[in-house]
Structures are given as C-alpha cells and as structure tokens.
Write a protein that holds these residues in place. Structure first.
Motif, short mmCIF file in Angstrom:
data_model
loop_
_atom_site.label_atom_id
_atom_site.label_comp_id
_atom_site.label_asym_id
_atom_site.label_seq_id
_atom_site.Cartn_x
_atom_site.Cartn_y
_atom_site.Cartn_z
N CYS A 179 -10.36 70.92 69.33
CA CYS A 179 -9.14 70.26 68.84
C CYS A 179 -9.01 68.85 69.39
O CYS A 179 -8.41 67.98 68.76
CB CYS A 179 -7.91 71.09 69.23
N LEU A 180 -9.55 68.64 70.59
CA LEU A 180 -9.57 67.32 71.20
C LEU A 180 -11.00 67.02 71.65
O LEU A 180 -11.77 67.93 71.97
CB LEU A 180 -8.63 67.25 72.41
N VAL A 181 -11.31 65.73 71.68
CA VAL A 181 -12.59 65.29 72.24
C VAL A 181 -12.31 64.12 73.17
O VAL A 181 -11.28 63.44 73.06
CB VAL A 181 -13.58 64.84 71.13
N ARG A 182 -13.20 63.90 74.11
CA ARG A 182 -13.03 62.78 75.03
C ARG A 182 -13.34 61.47 74.32
O ARG A 182 -14.21 61.40 73.45
CB ARG A 182 -13.91 62.97 76.25
N VAL A 183 -12.62 60.44 74.75
CA VAL A 183 -12.82 59.10 74.20
C VAL A 183 -13.41 58.24 75.31
O VAL A 183 -12.75 57.95 76.31
CB VAL A 183 -11.50 58.50 73.70
N SER A 206 -7.88 63.56 68.84
CA SER A 206 -8.39 64.52 67.86
C SER A 206 -9.54 63.89 67.07
O SER A 206 -9.56 62.67 66.85
CB SER A 206 -7.27 64.92 66.90
N PRO A 207 -10.52 64.68 66.63
CA PRO A 207 -11.60 64.14 65.80
C PRO A 207 -11.08 63.46 64.54
O PRO A 207 -11.64 62.45 64.09
CB PRO A 207 -12.43 65.38 65.46
N ARG A 208 -9.98 64.00 63.99
CA ARG A 208 -9.42 63.41 62.77
C ARG A 208 -8.93 61.99 63.03
O ARG A 208 -9.16 61.08 62.22
CB ARG A 208 -8.27 64.29 62.27
N TYR A 209 -8.23 61.79 64.17
CA TYR A 209 -7.75 60.45 64.50
C TYR A 209 -8.93 59.50 64.72
O TYR A 209 -8.92 58.36 64.24
CB TYR A 209 -6.87 60.50 65.74
N SER A 215 7.97 63.56 77.95
CA SER A 215 8.35 64.08 79.26
C SER A 215 7.56 65.33 79.64
O SER A 215 7.50 65.70 80.81
CB SER A 215 9.86 64.40 79.30
N ASP A 216 6.97 65.98 78.65
CA ASP A 216 6.20 67.20 78.87
C ASP A 216 4.75 66.94 78.51
O ASP A 216 4.44 66.46 77.42
CB ASP A 216 6.76 68.34 78.03
N SER A 217 3.84 67.25 79.44
CA SER A 217 2.43 66.93 79.23
C SER A 217 1.80 67.77 78.13
O SER A 217 0.84 67.33 77.49
CB SER A 217 1.65 67.13 80.54
N ALA A 218 2.32 68.98 77.91
CA ALA A 218 1.80 69.80 76.81
C ALA A 218 2.15 69.17 75.47
O ALA A 218 1.34 69.20 74.53
CB ALA A 218 2.37 71.22 76.89
N LEU A 219 3.33 68.58 75.36
CA LEU A 219 3.71 67.89 74.12
C LEU A 219 2.84 66.65 73.89
O LEU A 219 2.52 66.31 72.76
CB LEU A 219 5.19 67.50 74.17
N LEU A 220 2.48 65.98 74.98
CA LEU A 220 1.58 64.83 74.87
C LEU A 220 0.26 65.25 74.23
O LEU A 220 -0.24 64.60 73.29
CB LEU A 220 1.33 64.24 76.26
N LEU A 221 -0.31 66.34 74.71
CA LEU A 221 -1.58 66.80 74.15
C LEU A 221 -1.42 67.29 72.72
O LEU A 221 -2.31 67.10 71.89
CB LEU A 221 -2.16 67.91 75.04
N GLN A 222 -0.28 67.90 72.44
CA GLN A 222 -0.04 68.34 71.06
C GLN A 222 0.03 67.14 70.13
O GLN A 222 -0.48 67.18 69.00
CB GLN A 222 1.24 69.16 70.98
N ALA A 223 0.67 66.07 70.60
CA ALA A 223 0.74 64.86 69.77
C ALA A 223 -0.65 64.30 69.51
O ALA A 223 -0.96 63.85 68.40
CB ALA A 223 1.61 63.81 70.47
N ALA A 224 -1.52 64.36 70.52
CA ALA A 224 -2.89 63.90 70.32
C ALA A 224 -3.63 64.81 69.34
O ALA A 224 -4.38 64.34 68.48
CB ALA A 224 -3.62 63.85 71.66
N GLU A 225 -3.41 66.11 69.44
CA GLU A 225 -4.05 67.06 68.53
C GLU A 225 -3.60 66.83 67.09
O GLU A 225 -4.37 67.04 66.14
CB GLU A 225 -3.72 68.49 68.96
N GLU A 226 -2.36 66.39 66.92
CA GLU A 226 -1.83 66.13 65.58
C GLU A 226 -2.30 64.79 65.02
O GLU A 226 -1.96 64.42 63.89
CB GLU A 226 -0.30 66.16 65.61
#
Length: 289
Positions: free
Chosen positions: A247-251, A169-172, A216-227
């Motif tokens: 909401c996400l950007v590439r690193v 996430s940009p915030r992170y 275990s779920d890839s959608a949750l992984l992305l949600q964690a990154a968004e948070e």
C-alpha cells in the motif's frame, strides 16, 4: 430504599467479642484498645436501644438481643468475605493497557491475537487513547507511550525504536514519476516529526516541495498517504504493515533515527500482577514481535 444501619466497625467489634468472650482479646485482634472496643459496643447498644452483652467479672456473654443480632452479623460478614474473595480473584486476572490509537491500529492489533490466544483466561482491556490514565490509581496496569522515556514516578522500558523515511502510495508516485527527489511533491506530516529536521539530518533537499496537510494522529497521516494525497514522513513502526502489503512504498533512500521511541511504563508505586507480568514478557520477547 433507605437503610438504617449502624457503623460497620461496631458490628465487627460485636462479632469479635462474642468469639473471644473478652474485650481484651477482641481488642488485640482488631488492633484497638479494650477501651475502644467497649466504646464501640456501647455505641451499638445505644443505636439499637438494647443491651447486647452481659459483662461479668471474668467473662462476657450475649444477651438474647445480642444473640439475635449476632446471627445476622455473622451471616453478613461471611457473605461479604466470600464476595470480596471472589472479586479479588477476578481482579487478579484483569489486565488493562493504554496506548496511542496510532500504535494500536498499526502495530499492536496485528500482533495481539498471539497474546490473547496464549492467555484466554485474562480479562484483557485495551484503552486506545492519548489521554494519560492514572497508573498509581490503577486505571491501567501499563501504558505504552511515545517520547524520550522520562515520566515521573514510573518504571519505563524501551520497546520500539523508530526510523523516519518518506513513504507514498504507488498510485501517487505514478502521477509524479517525472519529478526528481522531493521537488514538486506534496509533503504530509504529523505533529510529532517535521520535514525540516529530517532534511537537515539526511541532507535531502526540500526545495520546490509543497507543504501539505498536517495530522494530529500518525495513523491518519499514513492513511492519507495510502489514499494518494502526498508523501508522508513515515515512522517505521507504524508503516511496516503498509510497506509489506504494498500500500505504501519508500520514496528515496533518506532515513534517520527518531529521537523518540515507544516505552512500556508502569507505576513505580505498584507491583505487577501475574497478567501484567505475562504481558510484559510477551511484549519484550522478540519472537512475539
């Protein structure tokens, strides 16, 4: 309520003999021998304790008891036939799909309206689950699965290839702006792809990075990154919406192709219904995606 009923096949035999007035002709229709039909009629007569047919030398006629029972049997068979036809027509418009929850929420749902709007008459059912439903038994018409494309007794078609790259996430990233590369960053991951193979394939160093949570779920992984919980090893199919919205950007620029892909699979023992054919055509049409 307890129903006392004779076997259904004996009622079919009675109805066929009444129409043909012949055991031999009724046997041909029912794909039985005349002896088998005669045995079924005797069993029916024994069940009711009444003589139902009068066997003559060249003809078979109904007794009064037989006529009484025949009227009910004909009505029953006609009603069952009508209901069965109605159910078959309804089932031919039914379409059942099973897919992983991550793909459903991140990729399929944003697109599904196009298919449903084009086919409002289809009774569409979506099972968002990682459980493998029995395609041979008709529990689903299609399954969308992630893997190498080899599933026994199935027809499979590749629908989506994937690229792997870090996202956050940009915030992170604003909190760790002075870090170089992935050093000092918390690396999140799922059960499908690890950072080490990606690092080896891209030449990107993981020295000094922090091992974060595994999902275990890839959608949750992305949600964690968004948070803002860290950097996720993103899968292009699932991350595209979040990247488009910001909401996400590439690193960095490190990227590799996944050895797995999404496949549309169906039972090799069943033929596709018209709704299934429509869904397959829509899913494989690049314009739909």
């Amino acid at each position: 309520m307890r129903y006392v009923l004779p076997p259904m096949h004996t009622l079919r035999a009675l109805e066929a003999v009444s129409r043909w007035r012949s055991f031999a002709s009724a046997a041909d229709e029912l794909h039985l021998t005349a002896s088998a039909v005669s045995h079924q009629i005797r069993a029916l007569e024994s069940f009711y304790g009444s003589k139902l047919l009068q066997r003559n030398h060249h003809d078979v006629t109904m007794t009064p008891a037989g006529e009484q029972l025949l009227g009910v049997v004909q009505e029953l068979l006609q009603r069952l036939s009508e209901v069965g036809e109605s159910l078959r027509r309804r089932d031919t418009r039914r379409l059942s799909i099973t897919a992983p929850p991550s793909l459903v929420s991140r990729w399929l749902m944003p697109r599904l309206g196009g298919f449903l709007g084009r086919h409002p008459d289809i009774d569409f059912r979506l099972h968002a689950t990682t459980q493998l439903l029995d395609l041979d038994a008709g529990q689903a018409d299609f399954a969308i699965r992630y893997g190498a494309g080899a599933w026994p007794d199935t027809r499979s078609e590749k629908i989506l290839e994937e690229r792997l790259f870090p996202v956050a996430s940009p915030r992170y990233l604003s909190r760790v702006a002075k870090r170089s590369g992935l050093r000092g960053l918390t690396l999140l991951r799922d059960d499908f792809h690890g950072w080490e193979p990606w690092s080896a394939a891209t030449g990107q160093s993981l020295d000094g990075s922090i091992h974060g949570a595994t999902f275990s779920d890839s959608a949750l992984l992305l949600q964690a990154a968004e948070e803002g919980h860290g950097v996720a090893l993103g899968r292009s199919t699932l991350a595209e919406g979040a990247l488009a919205s910001g909401c996400l950007v590439r690193v960095g620029k490190g990227e590799t192709m996944s050895q797995h892909a999404y496949y549309l699979i169906a039972s090799s023992r069943r033929t596709d219904t018209a709704p299934a054919q429509a869904f397959r055509q829509w899913l494989l049409d690049p314009a739909s995606a």
